[in-house]
Design a protein around this motif. Structure first.
Motif, PDB file in Angstrom:
ATOM      1  N   GLU B 113      12.189   2.837  -7.711  1.00  0.00           N
ATOM      2  CA  GLU B 113      11.119   3.181  -6.789  1.00  0.00           C
ATOM      3  C   GLU B 113      10.010   2.141  -6.866  1.00  0.00           C
ATOM      4  N   PRO B 115       6.622   0.866  -7.536  1.00  0.00           N
ATOM      5  CA  PRO B 115       5.573   1.455  -8.379  1.00  0.00           C
ATOM      6  C   PRO B 115       4.169   1.233  -7.807  1.00  0.00           C
ATOM      7  N   GLY B 117       1.673  -0.394  -8.901  1.00  0.00           N
ATOM      8  CA  GLY B 117       1.149  -1.755  -8.973  1.00  0.00           C
ATOM      9  C   GLY B 117       1.542  -2.614  -7.789  1.00  0.00           C
ATOM     10  N   ALA B 118       2.641  -2.250  -7.130  1.00  0.00           N
ATOM     11  CA  ALA B 118       3.096  -3.039  -5.990  1.00  0.00           C
ATOM     12  C   ALA B 118       2.396  -2.621  -4.703  1.00  0.00           C
ATOM     13  N   ASN B 120      -1.080  -1.609  -2.416  1.00  0.00           N
ATOM     14  CA  ASN B 120      -2.446  -2.127  -2.342  1.00  0.00           C
ATOM     15  C   ASN B 120      -3.440  -0.981  -2.533  1.00  0.00           C
ATOM     16  N   ILE B 121      -3.369  -0.374  -3.716  1.00  0.00           N
ATOM     17  CA  ILE B 121      -4.270   0.737  -4.030  1.00  0.00           C
ATOM     18  C   ILE B 121      -5.143   0.306  -5.201  1.00  0.00           C
ATOM     19  N   THR B 122      -6.450   0.388  -5.038  1.00  0.00           N
ATOM     20  CA  THR B 122      -7.357  -0.065  -6.093  1.00  0.00           C
ATOM     21  C   THR B 122      -7.870   1.140  -6.892  1.00  0.00           C
ATOM     22  N   GLY B 123      -8.836   0.861  -7.772  1.00  0.00           N
ATOM     23  CA  GLY B 123      -9.455   1.920  -8.560  1.00  0.00           C
ATOM     24  C   GLY B 123      -8.888   2.011  -9.956  1.00  0.00           C
ATOM     25  N   THR B 124      -9.089   3.161 -10.582  1.00  0.00           N
ATOM     26  CA  THR B 124      -8.658   3.349 -11.960  1.00  0.00           C
ATOM     27  C   THR B 124      -7.151   3.549 -12.008  1.00  0.00           C
ATOM     28  N   ARG B 125      -6.616   3.596 -13.213  1.00  0.00           N
ATOM     29  CA  ARG B 125      -5.179   3.817 -13.410  1.00  0.00           C
ATOM     30  C   ARG B 125      -5.001   5.094 -14.224  1.00  0.00           C
ATOM     31  N   THR B 131       5.829   8.209  -9.576  1.00  0.00           N
ATOM     32  CA  THR B 131       6.687   8.127  -8.403  1.00  0.00           C
ATOM     33  C   THR B 131       7.284   9.505  -8.128  1.00  0.00           C
ATOM     34  N   THR B 208      -6.188   4.527  -0.402  1.00  0.00           N
ATOM     35  CA  THR B 208      -6.696   3.185  -0.702  1.00  0.00           C
ATOM     36  C   THR B 208      -7.275   3.056  -2.103  1.00  0.00           C
TER      37      THR B 208
END
Lengths: 457, 290
Positions: B113, B115, B117-118, B120-125, B131, B208
C-alpha cells in the motif's frame, strides 16, 4: 537518596556522548532523559552529515573539534559498531557569487588544516558526480565528509556508557535543581538524586534546565526544517553528499545515507514542533529539481521535520560558536548546540567530561571499555555468516521487515536492549524504515512488544 | 536444491499459477511464502464476494485443497532474500538459508500500500494513522480496533470494505474522502458498504495536514474545487490511497525470459477471480512453451 558524582540531563547525542566519556574516569554517572528513549529531540532528525571542518572560522573551537572529530570518526564508529560511510562531499555553485563562497570555504579549510580539499571545475565535477545539473560551475570536493545515522550513534554511545557502569533513566524529567552542600539535589517526577556535578545536555530544553538553578546567558530561538527521504531504489541518486548554496538564502544538502536512501533537506523556517510544512517541503523539492534534476521526487517514502536551537544573546544577536556555559564550578550547560553537533558529539562530550573529572579530582578509569557490540545486522552479512546466526537462533531466519530485511531475532534483541515503542525498534534495527513504512510489519512488532511485556493488553 | 519452477507467494495468484503449471505437466514446483498460512492477503479478507460468494479464507482454503492434491512443495515462513541473474534464489527460514536454482520463476508477491510518506500530507506524524490494509489486518486477524472516530482517505474497494468493517465493529466512520468526483471502487462494494451502512462519502476532497501528538486529534480537510479548508476532529486516519505492485525483489533483473509476474504484483486486479484465472493460464503456458 541515590548519590552520584555526575548527572547528565538529556539523552540526545550530546548527553549520550557526555555520559560515555565521563566513564573514562572513576565517576558514578546517571543519564536522565525526560522521554521514553534516547535521541527523541533534536537528535531524532538532522542532516546526518559528518562534516570535514571547513565551514568554521580557523582557530575556533568549532573548527578544531570538527576537524579532530572527522579524523577520528571511522575509529569511533568501529568502536561503537555503527555503520559510517565516508562518501565525500561536493559543495557546488552555479555562478560567480557561489564560487566566491566556495573559495572562501577552501581558504578556511586550508588554514584550519582540513586535508585533501580541492576545487573542481565543471567537467571534473560532472565526471565525479554525473547526477549534478550541468549548470554547476565550480565545486569544493572534500573526500573526508561522511554520513552516519544519528540515532544509531546516540544509542550506541548510551549503551557503551551503560556497559561502563553509567545508569540510564528514561521517563525521568527533571523538575527542580537545588544547590546543596557539596553539590546539587536534582528532583525528578519520581525520585530525588544527590549529585556532585551536573552536565546539562537538554537540547531544546537546555536553557529551561539551566534556569532551574542559574540564569542563562543566552536564549534559544527554535527553528524548524523539512526533509524528504527517497526509496533506495530511486534512480539518479548522487554517490556523494551534495551541498548547494544558492546566491541568496538557505541551501540544500542531499545525502546518500548509510541505509541507502537519499535524504534531501532542510528548509529553514519558524516552527516549534516536529510537524512538516508544505512551503518548507516545496522549497526542498524546488532546490532538488535545480541541483539534481534527474531525481524523481515521486520516489519519496517519508517526509519529516527537524528542530534546531539557535542561541542568541539577550540583544537578539546570534552566536556562531558552541555555547558551553559553566555558571558554577560543577555545572556545565550545552546551550543550543546545533550543526556540527552530530560530528562533534564525542569530542564535545570528552571536552566537558575532562573538565568535570578535573573539578571532581577523579582518577582515570583503567577499566573503561570503548568497544560496544551492537545487534547483528543480518542484511549486511554474507551467506555463511547469516547461516551461522540462524543456526544459533532460528529467529534470525525469520524476516519481519521485508523492505529493510530485518529479522525477528534483531527486533527481539532491540526490545530487550531497551526499545519500548515501535519507533524505538526502528531506531535500533531499522525495521519500518523502508518503502512500505511499516505497513506490513508494524503489527508484528507491536505483538512482539506485548510478548516481551513492554506493551500491555 | 534445483526446481523447474519457483513460485514466490502463496496467495491466490501464486497457488493458481502452481495449479496451472502442474496441470500442464510440471512436476518440480516449489512455492515459497513468508506467511505462516497460505492464502496471502485473502486471510484478512473475511468478507464474502470471492469466487462463488466465498469469504477470502474460504477461497484460499479451496485453492489450498487443490494444491494439496498436486506434488507442488509449499514452504511457509520462508522469505526469498534475493534472486540472481544466474537463476538462483536465496531462501531464508528458521531452518537456515538455502540456495535454490530454478528454470522458471513466477513472482506472485502481491502489492503493497502507498504509505503516508508518499502522500503530500504535512503536519505531525501521530499514532492513529495507518493504511487501510493494516487496519483490516488489525481487525480481522488480531481482533483489535484501529480507533474510535475514523476518517478514510480513498474510496477504492479496500477503503469501502474497511469502512464497513469499522462500522460493523461499532466504530464511527466520519466519512470516506475521495479526490475524484465519484467513488472509485466497484459498484457492488459501493452499494453493500457505503450505501447500506449510510457512510458519508465526501467527493472532491482530500486531507492536507495531520494534527496531534502523540495521537491524532484531527486533520485538515480541503475541498478541491473551492480550496476551502476545515478542521475535522478524528482519532484515526486510514489510508486507502493506492496499491503498488510489489516487484522489489526483481527490480534489478530487467525482463529475462525466465521471469514471469502474475496477480497483483503484475497489475492490480479488481477481483481475485481474474487474478487467479490469469495466473493459472500463465502457469500453464510457461510449462507448455518450455
Amino acid at each position: 537518596m541515590k548519590r552520584l558524582d555526575v548527572i547528565v540531563i538529556g539523552g540526545g547525542l550530546l548527553g549520550c556522548f557526555t555520559a560515555r566519556n565521563l566513564c573514562r574516569w572513576d565517576l558514578t554517572v546517571a543519564l536522565l532523559e525526560a522521554r521514553e528513549d534516547v535521541c527523541t529531540g533534536i537528535s531524532r532528525a538532522n542532516t546526518a552529515v559528518v562534516y570535514p571542518g571547513y565551514d568554521h572560522k580557523p582557530g575556533t573551537l568549532k573548527a578544531e573539534l570538527t576537524l579532530r572529530a572527522n579524523r577520528a570518526f571511522g575509529m569511533l564508529c568501529a568502536d561503537l559498531d555503527v555503520p559510517f560511510s565516508r562518501c565525500g562531499s561536493l559543495m557546488v555553485a552555479c555562478g560567480e557569487q557561489g564560487e566566491a563562497v566556495l573559495r572562501k570555504k577552501l581558504r578556511n579549510g586550508l588554514e584550519s588544516g582540513v586535508p585533501e580539499l580541492r576545487l573542481l571545475k565543471r567537467a571534473e565535477l560532472l565526471e565525479l558526480e554525473p547526477e549534478l545539473t550541468p549548470e554547476v560551475t565550480l565545486g569544493l570536493f572534500s573526500p573526508n565528509a561522511g554520513t552516519v545515522n544519528p540515532w544509531a550513534l546516540g544509542i550506541a554511545a548510551m549503551e557503551n556508557a551503560v556497559q561502563n557502569g553509567a545508569e540510564f533513566c528514561a521517563n525521568t524529567p527533571v523538575t527542580a535543581i537545588r544547590e546543596t552542600e557539596g553539590g546539587y539535589l536534582v528532583e525528578t517526577e519520581g525520585e530525588t538524586f544527590f549529585t556532585r556535578a551536573i552536565v546539562n545536555c537538554a537540547g531544546l530544553q537546555s536553557v529551561a534546565v539551566q534556569e532551574l538553578v542559574y540564569p542563562s546567558p543566552v536564549r534559544l530561538r527554535i527553528t524548524a526544517g523539512d526533509y524528504l527521504i527517497l526509496d533506495p531504489l530511486t534512480a539518479h541518486a548522487p554517490k556523494h553528499i551534495v551541498q548547494f548554496e544558492p546566491e541568496r538564502g538557505k541551501g540544500l544538502t542531499a545525502v546518500p545515507t548509510v541505509e541507502g536512501n537519499l535524504l534531501l533537506g532542510p528548509s529553514e523556517r519558524a516552527g516549534s514542533d516536529f510537524g512538516t510544512d508544505r512551503d518548507g517541503l516545496d522549497f526542498v523539492r524546488a532546490l532538488t529539481r535545480k541541483v539534481l534534476p534527474k531525481v524523481d521526487l515521486d520516489d519519496t517514502i517519508r517526509t519529516f521535520a527537524a528542530l534546531r536551537p539557535n542561541p542568541e544573546r539577550p540583544d537578539g544577536s546570534s552566536i556562531k560558536s558552541f555555547v558551553i556555559d559553566r555558571p558554577a564550578e560543577r555545572f556545565w550547560s550545552f546551550l543550543g548546540v546545533k550543526t556540527p553537533g552530530l560530528t562533534c558529539a564525542d569530542e564535545l562530550g570528552l571536552y566537558v567530561a575532562r573538565q568535570t573529572a578535573e573539578a571532581l579530582n577523579a582518577k582515570e578509569n583503567p577499566a573503561f571499555q570503548p568497544v560496544r557490540k551492537g545487534i547483528p545486522k543480518t542484511h549486511a552479512l554474507d551467506f555463511a555468516a547469516r547461516q551461522g546466526l540462524i543456526a544459533e537462533d532460528p529467529e534470525y531466519g525469520n524476516v519481519v521487515c521485508f523492505c529493510e530485511d530485518v529479522t525477528l531475532a534483531e527486533i527481539r534483541a532491540a526490545i530487550r536492549a531497551g526499545a519500548n515503542t515501535v519507533d524505538g525498534v526502528k531506531r535500533r534495527v531499522g525495521a519500518t524504515m523502508g518503502r512500505c513504512q511499516g505497513s506490513r510489519c508494524r503489527l508484528i512488532i507491536e505483538e512482539l512488544l506485548r510478548e516481551e511485556g513492554v506493551y500491555e493488553g | 536444491m534445483k526446481v523447474d519452477l519457483l513460485i514466490i507467494g502463496a496467495g491466490a495468484a501464486g497457488l493458481s499459477a502452481a495449479l496451472g503449471a502442474w496441470e500442464a505437466g510440471c512436476r518440480s514446483i516449489l512455492i515459497a511464502d513468508r506467511r505462516s498460512h497460505p492464502g496471502g492477503i485473502l486471510e484478512q479478507c473475511i468478507h464474502h464476494g470471492f469466487g462463488a460468494d466465498l469469504t477470502g479464507p474460504e477461497y484460499a482454503a479451496m485453492l489450498f485443497s487443490q494444491i494439496q492434491k498436486t506434488g507442488a512443495e509449499l514452504r511457509m515462513e520462508t522469505e526469498v532474500l534475493s534472486i540472481s541473474p544466474s537463476r538462483e534464489a536465496v531462501l531464508s527460514s528458521g531452518a537456515g538459508l538455502e540456495r535454490v536454482r530454478f528454470s522458471h520463476l513466477i513472482l506472485a508477491a502481491g502489492c503493497r500500500e502507498r504509505p503516508l510518506g508518499a502522500l503530500n500530507i504535512t503536519g505531525t506524524r501521530p499514532d492513529g494513522v495507518c493504511t487501510a490494509g493494516q487496519a483490516q489486518e488489525m481487525m480481522n486477524l488480531h481482533d483489535r480496533d484501529p480507533g474510535e472516530r475514523i476518517l478514510i482517505l480513498g474510496s477504492g474497494d479496500l477503503g469501502m470494505i474497511v469502512a464497513r468493517r469499522c462500522v460493523l465493529r461499532g466504530k464511527q466512520v466520519i466519512a470516506i474522502l475521495e479526490q475524484a468526483e465519484r467513488c472509485t471502487g466497484l459498484a457492488k462494494n459501493y452499494h453493500s458498504c457505503v450505501e447500506a451502512h449510510s457512510i458519508p462519502l465526501w467527493t472532491r476532497t482530500t486531507v492536507t495536514e495531520l494534527h496531534g501528538e502523540p495521537r491524532l486529534t484531527g486533520v485538515t480537510v480541503r475541498e478541491l474545487d473551492s480550496g476551502a479548508e476545515r478542521f475535522v476532529p478524528c482519532d484515526t486516519l486510514l489510508l486507502a490511497t493506492g496499491l503498488i505492485p510489489e516487484q522489489t525483489l526483481v527490480s534489478n533483473l530487467g525482463t529475462p525470459p525466465w521471469l514471469h509476474l502474475v496477480g497483483n504484483c503484475n497489475r492490480v486486479h479488481d477481483l481475485v477471480d481474474s487474478a487467479a484465472h490469469e495466473a493459472r493460464i500463465i502457469g500453464s503456458e510457461i510449462i507448455k512453451k518450455a
